[in-house]
Design a protein around this motif. Structure first.
Motif, PDB file in Angstrom:
ATOM      1  N   MET A 107      48.349  43.639 -34.559  1.00 31.69           N
ATOM      2  CA  MET A 107      46.815  43.027 -34.369  1.00 31.69           C
ATOM      3  C   MET A 107      46.230  43.052 -33.151  1.00 31.69           C
ATOM      4  SD  MET A 107      47.444  39.895 -37.191  1.00 31.69           S
ATOM      5  CE  MET A 107      45.707  39.672 -36.925  1.00 31.69           C
ATOM      6  N   ASN A 108      46.640  44.140 -32.096  1.00 37.41           N
ATOM      7  CA  ASN A 108      45.936  43.745 -30.885  1.00 37.41           C
ATOM      8  C   ASN A 108      44.609  44.743 -30.802  1.00 37.41           C
ATOM      9  OD1 ASN A 108      45.841  42.997 -28.167  1.00 37.41           O
ATOM     10  ND2 ASN A 108      47.127  44.694 -27.495  1.00 37.41           N
ATOM     11  N   HIS A 109      43.998  44.851 -31.577  1.00 36.63           N
ATOM     12  CA  HIS A 109      42.923  45.243 -31.772  1.00 36.63           C
ATOM     13  C   HIS A 109      41.452  44.345 -31.913  1.00 36.63           C
ATOM     14  CE1 HIS A 109      44.110  45.080 -35.933  1.00 36.63           C
ATOM     15  NE2 HIS A 109      42.874  45.404 -36.400  1.00 36.63           N
ATOM     16  N   PRO A 110      40.230  44.577 -31.811  1.00 38.23           N
ATOM     17  CA  PRO A 110      39.267  43.654 -31.838  1.00 38.23           C
ATOM     18  C   PRO A 110      39.166  42.866 -33.155  1.00 38.23           C
ATOM     19  CG  PRO A 110      38.508  45.684 -30.809  1.00 38.23           C
ATOM     20  CD  PRO A 110      39.768  46.033 -31.225  1.00 38.23           C
ATOM     21  N   THR A 111      39.246  43.433 -34.333  1.00 41.77           N
ATOM     22  CA  THR A 111      39.206  42.805 -35.519  1.00 41.77           C
ATOM     23  C   THR A 111      40.276  41.975 -35.798  1.00 41.77           C
ATOM     24  OG1 THR A 111      37.934  44.721 -36.416  1.00 41.77           O
ATOM     25  CG2 THR A 111      38.885  42.888 -38.029  1.00 41.77           C
ATOM     26  N   GLY A 112      41.578  42.578 -35.267  1.00 40.76           N
ATOM     27  CA  GLY A 112      42.625  41.582 -35.391  1.00 40.76           C
ATOM     28  C   GLY A 112      42.586  40.474 -34.320  1.00 40.76           C
ATOM     29  N   ARG A 113      42.090  40.705 -33.237  1.00 42.36           N
ATOM     30  CA  ARG A 113      42.055  39.513 -32.091  1.00 42.36           C
ATOM     31  C   ARG A 113      41.162  38.515 -32.924  1.00 42.36           C
ATOM     32  NH1 ARG A 113      42.713  41.263 -26.811  1.00 42.36           N
ATOM     33  NH2 ARG A 113      41.967  38.916 -26.309  1.00 42.36           N
ATOM     34  N   LEU A 114      40.111  38.888 -33.290  1.00 38.45           N
ATOM     35  CA  LEU A 114      39.108  37.864 -34.032  1.00 38.45           C
ATOM     36  C   LEU A 114      39.762  36.964 -34.924  1.00 38.45           C
ATOM     37  CD1 LEU A 114      35.524  39.152 -34.010  1.00 38.45           C
ATOM     38  CD2 LEU A 114      36.371  37.390 -32.424  1.00 38.45           C
ATOM     39  N   ALA A 115      40.495  37.735 -35.810  1.00 36.91           N
ATOM     40  CA  ALA A 115      41.131  37.095 -36.968  1.00 36.91           C
ATOM     41  C   ALA A 115      42.325  36.298 -36.522  1.00 36.91           C
ATOM     42  CB  ALA A 115      41.648  38.031 -37.903  1.00 36.91           C
ATOM     43  N   ALA A 116      43.035  36.591 -35.564  1.00 36.04           N
ATOM     44  CA  ALA A 116      44.007  35.679 -34.968  1.00 36.04           C
ATOM     45  C   ALA A 116      43.286  34.580 -34.294  1.00 36.04           C
ATOM     46  CB  ALA A 116      44.763  36.360 -33.952  1.00 36.04           C
ATOM     47  N   PHE A 117      42.242  34.695 -33.605  1.00 40.65           N
ATOM     48  CA  PHE A 117      41.822  33.327 -33.140  1.00 40.65           C
ATOM     49  C   PHE A 117      41.176  32.469 -34.086  1.00 40.65           C
ATOM     50  CE2 PHE A 117      37.497  31.761 -32.472  1.00 40.65           C
ATOM     51  CZ  PHE A 117      37.776  30.653 -31.410  1.00 40.65           C
ATOM     52  N   VAL A 118      40.674  33.107 -35.292  1.00 34.63           N
ATOM     53  CA  VAL A 118      40.087  32.158 -36.270  1.00 34.63           C
ATOM     54  C   VAL A 118      41.263  31.241 -36.786  1.00 34.63           C
ATOM     55  CG1 VAL A 118      39.207  32.009 -38.538  1.00 34.63           C
ATOM     56  CG2 VAL A 118      38.105  33.293 -36.751  1.00 34.63           C
ATOM     57  N   GLY A 119      42.232  32.362 -36.939  1.00 33.00           N
ATOM     58  CA  GLY A 119      43.629  31.520 -37.847  1.00 33.00           C
ATOM     59  C   GLY A 119      44.204  30.540 -36.899  1.00 33.00           C
ATOM     60  N   ASN A 120      44.005  30.564 -35.623  1.00 33.47           N
ATOM     61  CA  ASN A 120      44.750  29.699 -34.929  1.00 33.47           C
ATOM     62  C   ASN A 120      44.104  28.555 -34.232  1.00 33.47           C
ATOM     63  OD1 ASN A 120      47.264  31.273 -34.741  1.00 33.47           O
ATOM     64  ND2 ASN A 120      46.455  32.813 -33.213  1.00 33.47           N
ATOM     65  N   THR A 121      42.796  28.586 -34.461  1.00 37.19           N
ATOM     66  CA  THR A 121      42.018  27.482 -34.209  1.00 37.19           C
ATOM     67  C   THR A 121      42.230  26.191 -34.940  1.00 37.19           C
ATOM     68  OG1 THR A 121      40.036  29.163 -33.734  1.00 37.19           O
ATOM     69  CG2 THR A 121      39.425  26.613 -33.814  1.00 37.19           C
ATOM     70  N   ARG A 122      42.678  25.041 -34.228  1.00 35.62           N
ATOM     71  CA  ARG A 122      42.748  23.941 -34.674  1.00 35.62           C
ATOM     72  C   ARG A 122      42.150  22.834 -33.833  1.00 35.62           C
ATOM     73  NH1 ARG A 122      44.817  27.009 -37.456  1.00 35.62           N
ATOM     74  NH2 ARG A 122      47.009  27.274 -38.419  1.00 35.62           N
ATOM     75  N   TYR A 123      41.447  21.681 -34.625  1.00 35.74           N
ATOM     76  CA  TYR A 123      40.937  20.488 -33.904  1.00 35.74           C
ATOM     77  C   TYR A 123      41.571  20.118 -32.666  1.00 35.74           C
ATOM     78  CZ  TYR A 123      39.042  16.198 -33.126  1.00 35.74           C
ATOM     79  OH  TYR A 123      38.321  15.001 -32.491  1.00 35.74           O
ATOM     80  N   GLU A 124      43.096  20.067 -32.672  1.00 36.42           N
ATOM     81  CA  GLU A 124      43.646  19.576 -31.647  1.00 36.42           C
ATOM     82  C   GLU A 124      43.556  20.229 -30.466  1.00 36.42           C
ATOM     83  OE1 GLU A 124      45.107  17.720 -35.405  1.00 36.42           O
ATOM     84  OE2 GLU A 124      44.845  19.760 -34.868  1.00 36.42           O
ATOM     85  N   GLU A 125      43.153  21.451 -30.558  1.00 39.19           N
ATOM     86  CA  GLU A 125      42.958  22.395 -29.264  1.00 39.19           C
ATOM     87  C   GLU A 125      41.529  22.385 -28.816  1.00 39.19           C
ATOM     88  OE1 GLU A 125      44.754  25.999 -30.398  1.00 39.19           O
ATOM     89  OE2 GLU A 125      47.001  25.132 -30.693  1.00 39.19           O
ATOM     90  N   LEU A 126      40.710  21.942 -29.336  1.00 40.39           N
ATOM     91  CA  LEU A 126      39.388  21.945 -28.984  1.00 40.39           C
ATOM     92  C   LEU A 126      39.168  20.922 -27.762  1.00 40.39           C
ATOM     93  CD1 LEU A 126      37.494  22.344 -32.573  1.00 40.39           C
ATOM     94  CD2 LEU A 126      38.115  24.095 -31.123  1.00 40.39           C
ATOM     95  N   SER A 127      38.312  21.121 -27.102  1.00 39.86           N
ATOM     96  CA  SER A 127      37.973  20.326 -25.801  1.00 39.86           C
ATOM     97  C   SER A 127      36.801  19.367 -26.646  1.00 39.86           C
ATOM     98  CB  SER A 127      37.029  21.104 -24.798  1.00 39.86           C
ATOM     99  OG  SER A 127      35.893  21.351 -25.201  1.00 39.86           O
ATOM    100  N   ASP A 128      36.837  18.127 -25.793  1.00 45.95           N
ATOM    101  CA  ASP A 128      35.836  17.091 -26.322  1.00 45.95           C
ATOM    102  C   ASP A 128      34.372  17.582 -26.193  1.00 45.95           C
ATOM    103  OD1 ASP A 128      38.328  15.247 -26.403  1.00 45.95           O
ATOM    104  OD2 ASP A 128      37.649  14.300 -24.704  1.00 45.95           O
ATOM    105  N   ASP A 129      34.029  18.481 -25.299  1.00 47.63           N
ATOM    106  CA  ASP A 129      32.805  18.959 -25.321  1.00 47.63           C
ATOM    107  C   ASP A 129      32.395  19.822 -26.586  1.00 47.63           C
ATOM    108  OD1 ASP A 129      32.015  17.774 -23.050  1.00 47.63           O
ATOM    109  OD2 ASP A 129      32.578  19.439 -21.548  1.00 47.63           O
ATOM    110  N   VAL A 130      33.337  20.722 -26.997  1.00 45.05           N
ATOM    111  CA  VAL A 130      33.203  21.643 -28.047  1.00 45.05           C
ATOM    112  C   VAL A 130      33.043  20.882 -29.417  1.00 45.05           C
ATOM    113  CG1 VAL A 130      34.307  23.343 -29.517  1.00 45.05           C
ATOM    114  CG2 VAL A 130      34.365  23.671 -27.213  1.00 45.05           C
ATOM    115  N   VAL A 131      33.888  19.617 -29.545  1.00 47.73           N
ATOM    116  CA  VAL A 131      33.783  18.881 -30.776  1.00 47.73           C
ATOM    117  C   VAL A 131      32.606  18.200 -30.612  1.00 47.73           C
ATOM    118  CG1 VAL A 131      34.772  16.660 -31.632  1.00 47.73           C
ATOM    119  CG2 VAL A 131      36.341  18.432 -30.753  1.00 47.73           C
ATOM    120  N   LYS A 132      32.144  17.533 -29.652  1.00 51.94           N
ATOM    121  CA  LYS A 132      30.796  16.945 -29.621  1.00 51.94           C
ATOM    122  C   LYS A 132      29.637  17.894 -29.954  1.00 51.94           C
ATOM    123  CE  LYS A 132      27.825  14.275 -26.455  1.00 51.94           C
ATOM    124  NZ  LYS A 132      26.361  14.901 -26.619  1.00 51.94           N
TER     125      LYS A 132
END
Length: 465
Positions: A1-26
């Motif tokens: 999955m080391n191609h642009p579409t795959g990288r974006l998909a992996a990013f979306v799948g791995n995005t979790r609230y706990e890993e977001l900064s306070d600034d992003v949550v706000k």
């Protein structure tokens, strides 16, 4: 999955609230509230009423429509909410991608939440953060100026990817299925700027179809329906080959640089509009108001007005004779004439038929010319600069330039101003108790275990006749 579409998909799948900064949550919570306000404001408009009638001819359903007591099918509710949010010309914006992400991404995320059932505030926040990042990075990588000058509307062409990403995140899809969702989204990407030729209602439909198409793409992927795993980079018919043939391989670096960094979220660069008109015009409005605050020039003494700005702005908003109030929201000449005459911020009522036909405003906007500045061109899209020059009959000349318009993260609205904007949009649609309830719920969105009570607060007693 080391191609642009795959990288974006992996990013979306791995995005979790706990890993977001306070600034992003706000910031996500701010964007959520801003978009809900725009949806409620849009419930007052002619575009929504006509679109609702049309959608119900195509099929009824049980999904609620915010700002009303009406129901329709799920996919049509997503289309309508996005159309409502974008029709107001009050929705959030992002300079370097030249998109209005909230109007597309948030209705799709809420549609997916309705389909899924019980979704928490933390899940919603993570999905919105992922969706914004996909849309904004794509818009930047396309090249905002070149893409727009080809006639494309990036809110739609890039927004559908973010809508699919947000919906896929809500539905809990894995990276492989998220790739399919992005593939199906890309094959539906559309939205062209021809509406300015006659002031039609097409522009908010771009957002509606992008949100609806994004949700459909995620649901298709959930069932195992496949979309191209290489939708962005395919040599024959890939998104960048089709929509940005002027770009070389550098787009991949622009798209992916810093993707996994918690400090690099593009949502932090999103602006909120203080005026309900095309964001491109806001610098000129501010410059005109500054001149009047300092000089208080009587309208009848104004001989000539010159607006200097970058090329995309001239082509998009430089026409002198808007054909109707809808198109007036995109006209430098009109909004600057209103600002010079009223000497106060632009409001929704300034795009009523009555104000549009006002003879003094008509006479003044015919004195306005718009010119391209090479120096300002070089600053776009990092900055969207405008200079207004007013010349009086006595030969006096007053100038003011704005590089960063109010509402940008570098010149932000205060919390009081942002919440005031939401309350103004909701006024006349919802009772004060429900408005207060939404404001309180958004403030503590991360603590909410089930979003459904919030959506109930967005329902009014209004019927569409």
């Amino acid at each position: 999955m080391n191609h642009p579409t795959g990288r974006l998909a992996a990013f979306v799948g791995n995005t979790r609230y706990e890993e977001l900064s306070d600034d992003v949550v706000k910031k996500v919570k701010e964007c959520f509230q801003d978009t809900l306000g725009c949806i409620l404001e849009g419930s007052k408009g002619e575009e929504f009423q006509k679109a609702f009638t049309a959608m119900n001819l195509l099929g009824e359903g049980s999904s609620r429509i915010f700002g009303t007591d009406e129901r329709t099918s799920l996919q049509n509710s997503v289309l309508l909410h996005a159309l409502m949010a974008h029709a107001t010309e009050f929705d959030d914006s992002h300079k370097q991608s030249k998109t209005h992400p909230g109007a597309v991404i948030i209705p799709a995320a809420l549609g997916a939440a309705w389909l899924h059932g019980k979704i928490s505030g933390k899940q919603l926040i993570a999905s919105i953060a992922a969706g914004y990042e996909v849309t904004l990075r794509l818009g930047k990588a396309l090249g905002a100026g070149e893409h727009r000058l080809k006639g494309w509307h990036a809110t739609a062409t890039c927004g559908i990817f973010g809508a699919a990403a947000a919906a896929a995140s809500i539905l809990g899809l894995d990276a492989e299925r998220i790739m399919s969702a992005l593939g199906s989204a890309g094959t539906q990407a559309a939205g062209i700027w021809a509406f300015t030729s006659d002031g039609s209602m097409s522009k908010p439909l771009h957002a509606g179809k992008a949100a609806q198409g994004g949700l459909i793409s995620a649901v298709l992927a959930q069932t195992g329906f496949t979309g191209s795993r290489y939708i962005l980079e395919a040599e024959d018919g890939g998104f960048f080959k089709a929509f940005a043939p002027y770009k070389t391989s550098d787009w991949q670096q622009e798209l992916l640089h810093g993707l996994e960094s918690p400090d690099a979220y593009e949502i932090l660069n999103v602006a909120y509009k203080p005026y309900p008109c095309c964001r491109t015009t806001h610098g000129a409005i501010e410059a005109a108001l500054h001149i009047q605050q300092k000089q208080n020039v009587p309208v009848e003494q104004i001989k000539r007005v010159v607006i200097r700005t970058y090329d995309v702005a001239v082509k998009q908003c430089g026409f002198s004779e808007p054909l109707n109030p809808r198109l007036a929201a995109f006209s430098f000449a009109y909004v600057v004439a209103v600002a010079l005459r009223s000497k106060r911020p632009i409001v929704s009522a300034d795009f009523s038929e009555q104000v549009f036909r006002d003879t003094e405003i008509l006479e003044l906007h015919r004195k306005v010319t718009v010119e391209r500045s090479e120096e300002m061109d070089a600053l776009f899209p990092k900055l969207w600069p405008c200079e207004v020059e007013v010349e009086t009959a006595a030969g006096e000349i007053y100038k003011h330039r704005v590089d960063i318009a109010k509402g940008d993260p570098l010149s932000p609205l205060s919390d009081v101003e942002r919440v005031g904007k939401f309350r103004g949009c909701a006024d006349g649609v919802l009772p004060p108790s429900q408005i207060d309830g939404i404001v309180a719920a958004v403030n503590h969105l991360e603590d909410i275990e089930d979003l459904r009570p919030i959506t109930e607060l967005l329902i009014s007693a209004k019927k569409i006749t």
